[in-house]
Design a protein around this motif. Structure first.
Motif, PDB file in Angstrom:
ATOM      1  N   GLY A  42       0.815  -1.212   0.000  1.00 58.31           N
ATOM      2  CA  GLY A  42       0.000   0.000   0.000  1.00 58.31           C
ATOM      3  C   GLY A  42       0.845   1.257   0.000  1.00 58.31           C
ATOM      4  O   GLY A  42       0.507   2.247  -0.679  1.00 58.31           O
ATOM      5  N   GLU A  43       1.950   1.231   0.738  1.00 59.37           N
ATOM      6  CA  GLU A  43       2.838   2.391   0.759  1.00 59.37           C
ATOM      7  C   GLU A  43       3.471   2.619  -0.617  1.00 59.37           C
ATOM      8  O   GLU A  43       3.633   3.768  -1.068  1.00 59.37           O
ATOM      9  CB  GLU A  43       3.926   2.202   1.814  1.00 59.37           C
ATOM     10  CG  GLU A  43       3.401   2.297   3.247  1.00 59.37           C
ATOM     11  CD  GLU A  43       4.460   1.983   4.281  1.00 59.37           C
ATOM     12  OE1 GLU A  43       5.550   1.500   3.870  1.00 59.37           O
ATOM     13  OE2 GLU A  43       4.209   2.185   5.483  1.00 59.37           O
ATOM     14  N   LYS A  44       3.814   1.511  -1.290  1.00 62.82           N
ATOM     15  CA  LYS A  44       4.359   1.653  -2.651  1.00 62.82           C
ATOM     16  C   LYS A  44       3.312   2.239  -3.599  1.00 62.82           C
ATOM     17  O   LYS A  44       3.621   3.085  -4.435  1.00 62.82           O
ATOM     18  CB  LYS A  44       4.821   0.290  -3.175  1.00 62.82           C
ATOM     19  CG  LYS A  44       6.209  -0.111  -2.721  1.00 62.82           C
ATOM     20  CD  LYS A  44       6.677  -1.333  -3.496  1.00 62.82           C
ATOM     21  CE  LYS A  44       8.125  -1.659  -3.157  1.00 62.82           C
ATOM     22  NZ  LYS A  44       8.619  -2.820  -3.957  1.00 62.82           N
ATOM     23  N   LYS A 100      10.541  14.002 -12.294  1.00 69.17           N
ATOM     24  CA  LYS A 100      11.941  13.868 -11.881  1.00 69.17           C
ATOM     25  C   LYS A 100      12.052  13.813 -10.355  1.00 69.17           C
ATOM     26  O   LYS A 100      12.812  13.010  -9.801  1.00 69.17           O
ATOM     27  CB  LYS A 100      12.751  15.040 -12.435  1.00 69.17           C
ATOM     28  CG  LYS A 100      14.236  14.956 -12.098  1.00 69.17           C
ATOM     29  CD  LYS A 100      15.009  16.105 -12.733  1.00 69.17           C
ATOM     30  CE  LYS A 100      16.495  15.983 -12.407  1.00 69.17           C
ATOM     31  NZ  LYS A 100      17.277  17.093 -13.020  1.00 69.17           N
ATOM     32  N   GLU A 101      11.294  14.658  -9.697  1.00 69.47           N
ATOM     33  CA  GLU A 101      11.308  14.654  -8.223  1.00 69.47           C
ATOM     34  C   GLU A 101      10.833  13.303  -7.686  1.00 69.47           C
ATOM     35  O   GLU A 101      11.389  12.776  -6.702  1.00 69.47           O
ATOM     36  CB  GLU A 101      10.408  15.777  -7.719  1.00 69.47           C
ATOM     37  CG  GLU A 101      10.385  15.906  -6.199  1.00 69.47           C
ATOM     38  CD  GLU A 101       9.504  17.046  -5.733  1.00 69.47           C
ATOM     39  OE1 GLU A 101       9.242  17.128  -4.521  1.00 69.47           O
ATOM     40  OE2 GLU A 101       9.092  17.852  -6.590  1.00 69.47           O
ATOM     41  N   GLN A 106      11.976   7.906  -5.369  1.00 68.54           N
ATOM     42  CA  GLN A 106      11.675   6.466  -5.453  1.00 68.54           C
ATOM     43  C   GLN A 106      12.568   5.876  -6.539  1.00 68.54           C
ATOM     44  O   GLN A 106      12.188   5.817  -7.708  1.00 68.54           O
ATOM     45  CB  GLN A 106      10.192   6.248  -5.777  1.00 68.54           C
ATOM     46  CG  GLN A 106       9.232   6.971  -4.852  1.00 68.54           C
ATOM     47  CD  GLN A 106       9.219   6.388  -3.456  1.00 68.54           C
ATOM     48  OE1 GLN A 106       9.635   5.259  -3.237  1.00 68.54           O
ATOM     49  NE2 GLN A 106       8.742   7.171  -2.492  1.00 68.54           N
ATOM     50  N   ALA A 107      13.763   5.440  -6.151  1.00 78.63           N
ATOM     51  CA  ALA A 107      14.782   5.038  -7.122  1.00 78.63           C
ATOM     52  C   ALA A 107      14.366   3.839  -7.970  1.00 78.63           C
ATOM     53  O   ALA A 107      14.906   3.637  -9.062  1.00 78.63           O
ATOM     54  CB  ALA A 107      16.097   4.733  -6.408  1.00 78.63           C
ATOM     55  N   LYS A 113      11.828   7.129 -14.975  1.00 77.69           N
ATOM     56  CA  LYS A 113      13.048   7.894 -15.251  1.00 77.69           C
ATOM     57  C   LYS A 113      13.392   7.851 -16.740  1.00 77.69           C
ATOM     58  O   LYS A 113      13.705   8.886 -17.352  1.00 77.69           O
ATOM     59  CB  LYS A 113      14.207   7.323 -14.431  1.00 77.69           C
ATOM     60  CG  LYS A 113      15.504   8.107 -14.585  1.00 77.69           C
ATOM     61  CD  LYS A 113      16.585   7.546 -13.672  1.00 77.69           C
ATOM     62  CE  LYS A 113      17.877   8.351 -13.801  1.00 77.69           C
ATOM     63  NZ  LYS A 113      18.940   7.821 -12.906  1.00 77.69           N
ATOM     64  N   GLU A 114      13.310   6.660 -17.357  1.00 74.04           N
ATOM     65  CA  GLU A 114      13.643   6.522 -18.773  1.00 74.04           C
ATOM     66  C   GLU A 114      12.677   7.320 -19.648  1.00 74.04           C
ATOM     67  O   GLU A 114      13.088   8.069 -20.550  1.00 74.04           O
ATOM     68  CB  GLU A 114      13.610   5.039 -19.172  1.00 74.04           C
ATOM     69  CG  GLU A 114      14.690   4.195 -18.492  1.00 74.04           C
ATOM     70  CD  GLU A 114      14.476   2.714 -18.770  1.00 74.04           C
ATOM     71  OE1 GLU A 114      13.524   2.381 -19.515  1.00 74.04           O
ATOM     72  OE2 GLU A 114      15.257   1.904 -18.235  1.00 74.04           O
TER      73      GLU A 114
END
Length: 538
Positions: A42-44, A100-101, A106-107, A113-114
């Protein structure tokens, strides 16, 4: 060893309650472990994938709004649409900054990102092409203004020369000059009349090109200027009066300027058409990147939801196997959760169905903070955006100054402007004719073949000059253009029919033809008189 039956009641109760407590504790631990898995998922969802889908949707939304505004500007040349397009483009850049932020925090959001990088490159390219297009539009507007002055100068010079020749012809006829002189004057009048006709054809094609946005129409008029130049050479060869020679030189000079300006406008129009293609390609890259990101986010959200559902199912099975009360409790919880989830979903399905049927005034009264609530809010925003875009399209149609109408794929009228009603001498509310087929609306005959019906059938733009008798009995001549309208996927939506009235232009042409006939008759009469004089002298 003391048997169980020998134990005191309190001990038995204690052991029983202890066993129940131990079982409850074990079930509680299992439940906590499984709920921890659900909590992590849920957090994800809350902190990563739902925002990922949201920001991708915002990029798509603001990109589409930018495209609509820019298309409105490059079609209408109205500066307010350019300002709106820049505003929406800035919103797209803000959306990409939010993306971007998000992927920085969240790496694991590698897809975001791509695709954000790809979208950023597309936005940069789109902005460059848009600015280049704007410079071309400003140059085009300046050239149009200059061309209007040159066209007016050309028309004046040609008209002055034609008037001078007519006056000279009248004097020569009155003076009883020879048939050879009259014939020579007649040839001059025919050539200058042809020059005027070629100039009028250039102006008509230029106006049609501007109204339809088709630069090839204006391009087709460019050879006229070469003919005008040749006719000026021929006129000069048979002209002796100094004043007439100056007039011919003025006609040639203004025609050369007019043609050069029109050539520059055609070149700018072709450049704008190429830039439109480049802009659309860049915009499609942005939309594709946003779509891929949204799809990836939805897939991850579904995966996490499936894992959470499996964890809850496992906990339910453990509870069911260990305690009947847990089964009952689980059954009750399952019913409650089902109602809490499916109730709003049923409302959402009903809402989506009504919107798909065209009812944009439906209300979705689901207000909650879970995924269903986020979906409901997204659906409400989607309908609001749809209303805005439909309102924009309606505003573009309402702003048309030419007589126009829109027919759907069933050849039924969905839009008729007041200019169209006035052109056909119709009275009353244009909406009263909505739903009529094109033959019924234009000719009062549902089975009548029309250019609009033919354009629907052939799925291509058609042009025709139509002689039409209005409802009030007035005979008019129209240049009718029926252009298919397609959606972003190329699917046919209907046909836009524009009517450009040529009645006055054709009437002027008939006057010129009648005047030529009178001149020819006068020349014949002069020949007869000449023959009679010759016979009498013999």
């Amino acid at each position: 060893m003391i048997s169980f039956k020998d134990l005191k009641v309190g001990v038995k109760l204690g052991l029983g309650f202890g066993a129940l407590l131990a079982l409850a504790a074990a079930l509680g631990v299992l439940a906590v472990v499984n709920m921890k898995v659900v909590q992590t998922g849920g957090e994800k969802l809350a902190n990563a994938h739902v925002p990922e889908v949201r920001v991708a949707s915002e990029v798509q939304r603001d990109s589409l709004r930018t495209m609509f505004s820019m298309r409105g500007y490059f079609f209408s040349k109205d500066k307010k649409y350019w300002d709106e397009g820049l505003k929406h483009l800035a919103e797209v850049r803000k959306d990409l900054a939010d993306a971007k932020e998000l992927y920085t925090a969240q790496a694991f959001l590698t897809k975001l990102k791509e695709n954000a990088a790809a979208a950023q490159a597309g936005v940069d390219e789109y902005e460059r092409e848009a600015k280049t297009s704007n410079e071309a539009v400003e140059a085009l507007l300046r050239e149009r203004q200059a061309m209007d002055g040159l066209a007016a100068e050309f028309v004046k010079n040609a008209s002055d020369f034609l008037e001078d020749q007519n006056e000279t012809m009248t004097r020569e006829l009155a003076a009883g000059l020879s048939a050879e002189k009259i014939e020579e004057r007649h040839v001059k009048l025919a050539m200058v009349t042809r020059i005027v006709a070629l100039g009028s054809d250039c102006r008509i094609k230029n106006f049609k090109s501007q109204s339809t946005g088709d630069v090839d129409i204006a391009k087709a008029a460019l050879p006229n200027f070469e003919q005008i130049d040749q006719l000026c050479d021929k006129l000069k060869a048979v002209t002796r009066q100094e004043e007439n020679l100056r007039q011919i030189a003025a006609i040639r000079s203004s025609a050369d300027g007019y043609g050069a300006a029109m050539k520059r406008i055609v070149d700018l129009g072709i450049k704008l058409r190429d830039l439109d293609t480049a802009r659309n390609k860049a915009a499609e890259a942005v939309l594709e990147a946003a779509g891929v990101t949204a799809q990836a986010g939805m897939e991850q959200a579904q995966k996490i939801a499936a894992e959470a559902a499996e964890s809850l199912s496992t906990a339910s099975r453990v509870v069911i196997g260990g305690l009947v009360v847990a089964v009952v409790l689980g059954f009750v919880v399952a019913i409650v959760l089902t109602r809490l989830i499916t109730g709003p979903l049923r409302k959402g399905v009903f809402f989506a169905t009504k919107v798909a049927e065209g009812d944009l005034n439906q209300k979705l009264d689901v207000v909650q903070k879970d995924e269903v609530g986020v979906l409901a809010e997204a659906m409400r925003k989607m309908v609001a955006e749809l209303k805005q875009k439909l309102g924009f399209a309606q505003g573009v149609l309402d702003g048309f100054v030419l007589p126009c109408s829109v027919f759907d794929t069933d050849n039924k009228a969905t839009f008729i402007n007041a200019h169209m009603m006035a052109a056909l001498d119709r009275e009353g509310d244009p909406q009263a004719h909505y739903g009529e087929v094109s033959g019924q609306f234009v000719y009062g005959d549902p089975g009548r073949e029309t250019l609009t019906l033919k354009a629907l059938r052939e799925k291509r733009r058609l042009d025709a000059e139509v002689e039409y008798t209005t409802a009030k009995g007035n005979a008019k001549i129209f240049d009718v253009t029926s252009t298919p309208i397609n959606d972003l996927d190329g699917n046919l939506l209907g046909v836009l029919a524009t009517w450009f009235e040529l009645t006055d232009i054709r009437a002027q042409q008939k006057k010129i033809e009648a005047q030529n006939q009178k001149i020819a008759a006068a020349a014949a009469a002069a020949n007869t008189v000449s023959d009679q004089v010759a016979s009498a002298s013999e």
